[in-house]
Scaffold this motif. Sequence first.
Motif, PDB file in Angstrom:
ATOM      1  N   PHE A 245     -65.954  29.693 -44.663  1.00  0.00           N
ATOM      2  CA  PHE A 245     -65.310  28.202 -44.374  1.00  0.00           C
ATOM      3  C   PHE A 245     -64.823  27.943 -42.887  1.00  0.00           C
ATOM      4  N   GLN A 246     -64.556  28.900 -42.202  1.00  0.00           N
ATOM      5  CA  GLN A 246     -64.078  28.612 -40.679  1.00  0.00           C
ATOM      6  C   GLN A 246     -64.904  29.864 -39.905  1.00  0.00           C
ATOM      7  N   THR A 247     -66.245  29.729 -39.901  1.00  0.00           N
ATOM      8  CA  THR A 247     -67.148  30.686 -39.166  1.00  0.00           C
ATOM      9  C   THR A 247     -67.007  30.622 -37.772  1.00  0.00           C
ATOM     10  N   ALA A 248     -67.004  31.696 -37.307  1.00  0.00           N
ATOM     11  CA  ALA A 248     -66.654  31.664 -35.768  1.00  0.00           C
ATOM     12  C   ALA A 248     -67.637  32.346 -35.018  1.00  0.00           C
ATOM     13  N   HIS A 249     -68.957  32.738 -35.466  1.00  0.00           N
ATOM     14  CA  HIS A 249     -70.136  32.983 -34.761  1.00  0.00           C
ATOM     15  C   HIS A 249     -71.232  32.663 -35.230  1.00  0.00           C
ATOM     16  N   PRO A 250     -72.110  32.039 -34.321  1.00  0.00           N
ATOM     17  CA  PRO A 250     -73.290  31.135 -34.470  1.00  0.00           C
ATOM     18  C   PRO A 250     -74.291  32.057 -35.511  1.00  0.00           C
ATOM     19  N   TYR A 251     -74.363  33.358 -35.407  1.00  0.00           N
ATOM     20  CA  TYR A 251     -75.164  34.216 -36.221  1.00  0.00           C
ATOM     21  C   TYR A 251     -74.766  34.326 -37.801  1.00  0.00           C
ATOM     22  N   THR A 252     -73.270  34.489 -38.024  1.00  0.00           N
ATOM     23  CA  THR A 252     -72.784  34.413 -39.323  1.00  0.00           C
ATOM     24  C   THR A 252     -73.408  32.961 -39.734  1.00  0.00           C
ATOM     25  N   LYS A 253     -73.104  31.649 -38.900  1.00  0.00           N
ATOM     26  CA  LYS A 253     -73.383  30.456 -39.775  1.00  0.00           C
ATOM     27  C   LYS A 253     -74.932  30.319 -39.865  1.00  0.00           C
ATOM     28  N   GLY A 254     -75.826  31.045 -39.234  1.00  0.00           N
ATOM     29  CA  GLY A 254     -77.237  31.091 -39.639  1.00  0.00           C
ATOM     30  C   GLY A 254     -77.352  31.788 -41.108  1.00  0.00           C
ATOM     31  N   LEU A 255     -76.678  32.982 -40.961  1.00  0.00           N
ATOM     32  CA  LEU A 255     -76.905  33.599 -42.198  1.00  0.00           C
ATOM     33  C   LEU A 255     -76.251  32.835 -43.579  1.00  0.00           C
ATOM     34  N   LEU A 256     -75.388  32.056 -43.310  1.00  0.00           N
ATOM     35  CA  LEU A 256     -74.907  31.204 -44.426  1.00  0.00           C
ATOM     36  C   LEU A 256     -75.749  30.196 -44.697  1.00  0.00           C
ATOM     37  N   ALA A 257     -76.220  29.600 -43.717  1.00  0.00           N
ATOM     38  CA  ALA A 257     -77.343  28.411 -43.930  1.00  0.00           C
ATOM     39  C   ALA A 257     -78.560  28.786 -44.412  1.00  0.00           C
ATOM     40  N   SER A 258     -78.775  30.187 -44.386  1.00  0.00           N
ATOM     41  CA  SER A 258     -80.133  30.580 -44.983  1.00  0.00           C
ATOM     42  C   SER A 258     -80.112  30.938 -46.466  1.00  0.00           C
ATOM     43  N   MET A 259     -79.038  30.969 -46.929  1.00  0.00           N
ATOM     44  CA  MET A 259     -78.525  31.201 -48.300  1.00  0.00           C
ATOM     45  C   MET A 259     -79.113  29.714 -49.190  1.00  0.00           C
ATOM     46  N   PRO A 260     -79.699  30.358 -50.367  1.00  0.00           N
ATOM     47  CA  PRO A 260     -80.101  29.132 -51.121  1.00  0.00           C
ATOM     48  C   PRO A 260     -78.897  28.521 -51.897  1.00  0.00           C
ATOM     49  N   SER A 261     -78.930  27.153 -51.938  1.00  0.00           N
ATOM     50  CA  SER A 261     -77.900  26.452 -52.582  1.00  0.00           C
ATOM     51  C   SER A 261     -78.391  25.584 -53.816  1.00  0.00           C
ATOM     52  N   MET A 262     -77.420  25.409 -54.742  1.00  0.00           N
ATOM     53  CA  MET A 262     -77.931  24.629 -56.184  1.00  0.00           C
ATOM     54  C   MET A 262     -77.676  23.321 -55.742  1.00  0.00           C
ATOM     55  N   ALA A 263     -76.784  23.102 -54.784  1.00  0.00           N
ATOM     56  CA  ALA A 263     -76.524  21.639 -54.328  1.00  0.00           C
ATOM     57  C   ALA A 263     -77.729  21.015 -53.677  1.00  0.00           C
ATOM     58  N   ASP A 264     -78.320  22.015 -52.927  1.00  0.00           N
ATOM     59  CA  ASP A 264     -79.729  21.257 -52.461  1.00  0.00           C
ATOM     60  C   ASP A 264     -80.801  21.189 -53.089  1.00  0.00           C
ATOM     61  N   GLU A 265     -81.186  19.904 -53.669  1.00  0.00           N
ATOM     62  CA  GLU A 265     -82.347  19.604 -54.623  1.00  0.00           C
ATOM     63  C   GLU A 265     -83.585  19.968 -53.870  1.00  0.00           C
ATOM     64  N   THR A 266     -83.632  20.007 -52.866  1.00  0.00           N
ATOM     65  CA  THR A 266     -85.083  20.080 -52.113  1.00  0.00           C
ATOM     66  C   THR A 266     -85.260  21.767 -52.214  1.00  0.00           C
ATOM     67  N   GLY A 267     -84.595  22.520 -52.281  1.00  0.00           N
ATOM     68  CA  GLY A 267     -84.732  23.844 -52.172  1.00  0.00           C
ATOM     69  C   GLY A 267     -85.130  24.565 -50.995  1.00  0.00           C
ATOM     70  N   ARG A 268     -84.715  23.680 -49.662  1.00  0.00           N
ATOM     71  CA  ARG A 268     -85.186  24.023 -48.631  1.00  0.00           C
ATOM     72  C   ARG A 268     -84.361  25.245 -48.039  1.00  0.00           C
TER      73      ARG A 268
END
Length: 338
Positions: A245-268
């Motif tokens: 929740f307080q990510t400090a490195h762009p790579y970590t942010k990218g890893l988190l963004a690449s995780m599937p999310s049940m909240a994202d109905e598009t499944g992208r």
Amino acid sequence: MSTPILDIRDLRVTFPTDDGLVQAVNGMDLIVQRGETVGIVGESGSGKTVTSQTLMGLMKGTSARVSGQILFEGTDLVPLSEHEMRPYRGRKVGMIFQDPLSAMHPFYTVGRQIAEAYRVHNRVSAKAAKAQAIEMLNRVGIPDPVSRYDAYPHEFSGGMRQRAMIAMALICEPELLIADEPTTALDVTVQAQILDLISSLQAETGSAVIFVTHDLGVVAEVCQRVVVMYGGQCVEEADVREAFFQTAHPYTKGLLASMPSMADETGRLIPIPGFPPSLLNLPGGCLFADRCPVSHLVSDDRCRTERPALSGSGSHRARCHLSEGGIPHAAALQEVVR
């Protein structure tokens, strides 16, 4: 604070090849306190498994070149010979390998291999070792452990083999357990059972655990602290909640963004663009610069010319020039995911 059970300092592991030196681990630092669970995450090739296997002394006798320090309870394991490592491997430090079918010998029964691991470090009879192995098989949830003692690895299901591997790793009650992708090949139901098993056994023995994984969901579930590796280095370390929740490195942010999310109905899924750097020829600047969407916010092109240090306040540190230039992380990292 008490002395950590493990303190890795500037660990470097290289492998000579016909094309040059592969810099698999490139200045890794890691501290693990007694009883805590630390996750090591990163893409394939980031140095996670090499770091854990070097900690176990499995690089000894190979062509690998190892430098730096691995302080276990104050003793540096790096200069120890294969013979000097034996009291540590299994007794002090246990390891659950990613593929138990290849880690176990196919010609010997599962029970015999677990009993042998116990007898290496304990002067007991074969009968006593067998009883201990059967008890351990029971503790890890193997049904009918008496008869299963005489079964071969190929006669176990994937989940049962992983449980047997856990039994072998824990039978000597090591003070540090390394779990290298212990649930990768398992379905989600068995994965949850294995994670619960490791957590409950850790509570019983009081051992510290290092989880090596690419699955940030596993880290969120079982770890108190996370270390993110990229290009053989730690690029961010923090308590799990801060890392998410307080990510400090762009790579970590990218890893988190690449995780599937049940909240994202598009499944992208949002992949990190580009590829990791070649370990044969690491760049002189930030190892993530070529893939980083916010490196332009750092003046003088420092991201491509100067290697950032691991810096920060308290237990949250990151290897990023953004943290040195006064640019708020939250504002800068909003540009990572569009």
